[in-house]
Design an enzyme around this catalytic site. Structure first.
Site, PDB file in Angstrom:
ATOM      1  CB  SER A 155      -0.941   0.010   1.209  1.00  0.00           C
ATOM      2  OG  SER A 155      -1.992  -0.900   1.015  1.00  0.00           O
ATOM      3  CE  LYS A 158      -4.664   1.791  -0.299  1.00  0.00           C
ATOM      4  NZ  LYS A 158      -3.959   0.505  -0.186  1.00  0.00           N
ATOM      5  CB  SER A 212      -4.211   1.407   4.197  1.00  0.00           C
ATOM      6  OG  SER A 212      -3.377   0.959   3.152  1.00  0.00           O
ATOM      7  CE  LYS A 317      -1.229   4.149   2.519  1.00  0.00           C
ATOM      8  NZ  LYS A 317      -1.331   3.105   3.573  1.00  0.00           N
TER       9      LYS A 317
END
Length: 374
Positions: A155, A158, A212, A317
């Site tokens: 992820s 993203k 997420s 993140k």
């Protein structure tokens, strides 16, 4: 007859001598008024104030009077000054010379200039398979551990998804809808966004970065001009423009293990993402209440460090799929330096957080000596 006369004269002379001596002695040793003088001497002393008698009496009584009713003078005045010293001695323990010497040594060590270059980062126990820390003020790598290994990034993708959306200058208040096309069929992950949920593009980006949410990220790609394929192409163009030559994106969520990159490439991506105010704000939001289909839901950040007062984080993140392990990227301020931290393929739920905290402590301990020296 003559003999008797001589004896008589001699006797008379002897008698005269005997009677004359006592009389002279009495006259010389017994002056006039002797008895009266003895009786009147004490009175005379009181009335006339005989100085000798007064001074003698004063000298005998002075110490007692001064000690009771007056402050000491002369040498005695030192007594009050010594009293605090005695009192302080009772409450203060003497420090042995050896301890004072040891304390001096500690002080010398504390102010010794320490540079991060003097500390071997190889001795820093990091449990992430790939790690990189970049000092943004210099551009130099502070820590490197397999920084060029090409690995799945989950992820972390993203961040690129959000940059592509913002670069397109799309209406962030436009309402988009979660459809069956957004359901994860690769990993079968769950989502708190049921099919049919509507939200603004801004809310979708918030949930994709903070919590997420895979369906929110996929919906952002689907609602891009030209659809999902155009969106993925834009992701790869952006990566190339940033110098991420060892990176490749296949879809916007990171669920695919074909979304790959290196720690060096991700450091470039995080640095670029930090230039977007929306990404900085959304990725570091600790929690949010979002109204979805008329119902308010609570969402939290997947990175627990954003809730820590000891961290100053600009971009954050996390990522996880089995092929990538647990990943974490951040732009933060550590030891008064702007840094980018990349941790990939950490085994264990808390390993990436533990590695981040170890890096922070290491940098602060290295910078502390320099700060004290300055």
């Amino acid at each position: 007859m003559m003999h008797r006369f001589k004896l008589a004269v001699l006797g008379t002379a002897l008698l005269g001598m005997l009677t004359g001596v006592p009389a002279g002695a009495a006259t010389s040793k017994k002056p006039e008024g002797h008895g009266a003088a003895r009786k009147s001497e004490p009175v005379a002393a009181k009335k006339t104030g005989n100085k000798a008698a007064t001074q003698s009496a004063a000298s005998k009584s002075a110490p007692k009077v001064v000690a009771k009713n007056s402050k000491p003078v002369g040498k005695l005045a030192a007594a009050p000054e010594r009293a605090p010293a005695k009192s302080q001695a009772k409450n203060t323990k003497a420090v042995p010379a050896s301890k004072l010497a040891a304390a001096a040594d500690v002080d010398k060590k504390a102010v010794r200039r320490v540079s991060m270059r003097e500390i071997d980062p190889g001795k820093l126990a990091l449990y992430s398979s790939s790690a990189l820390v970049i000092d943004q003020s210099t551009g130099h790598a502070v820590i490197e551990k397999q920084p060029d290994a090409v690995v799945p990034i989950a992820s972390i993708s993203k961040l690129m998804t959000s940059m592509v959306v913002l670069d397109a200058k799309l209406d962030m208040h436009e309402v988009i809808t979660i459809t069956d096309a957004d359901v994860d069929t690769m990993k079968g992950t769950r989502s708190r966004l049921p099919v049919g949920t509507t939200m603004t593009r801004e809310t979708a980006m918030l949930l994709a970065l903070m919590s997420s949410e895979n369906r929110a990220a996929n919906a952002l790609g689907r609602h891009y001009p030209g659809g999902l394929s155009a969106f993925v192409a834009a992701m790869n163009r952006k990566a190339h423009a940033l110098g991420m030559y060892n990176s490749r994106f296949e879809e916007p969520t990171g669920l695919s293990s074909n979304n790959v990159s290196t720690a060096h490439d991700l450091a470039r991506m995080v640095t670029a993402a930090a230039r977007y105010p929306e990404i900085r704000q959304f990725s570091t939001t600790a929690e949010a209440k979002v109204e979805l289909n008329g119902r308010v839901r609570d969402f939290g950040n997947t990175n627990a460090l954003v809730r820590s007062d000891s961290w100053e984080i600009g971009v954050s993140k996390t990522g996880y799929i089995s092929e990538a392990g647990r990943c974490l990227v951040m732009q933060a301020r550590v030891a008064d330096k702007p840094v980018v931290i990349v941790l990939l393929d950490s085994q264990g739920k808390m390993t990436r957080v533990g590695d981040a905290n170890r890096i922070k402590r290491w940098m602060e301990s290295a910078g502390l000596g320099s700060a004290r020296k300055a």
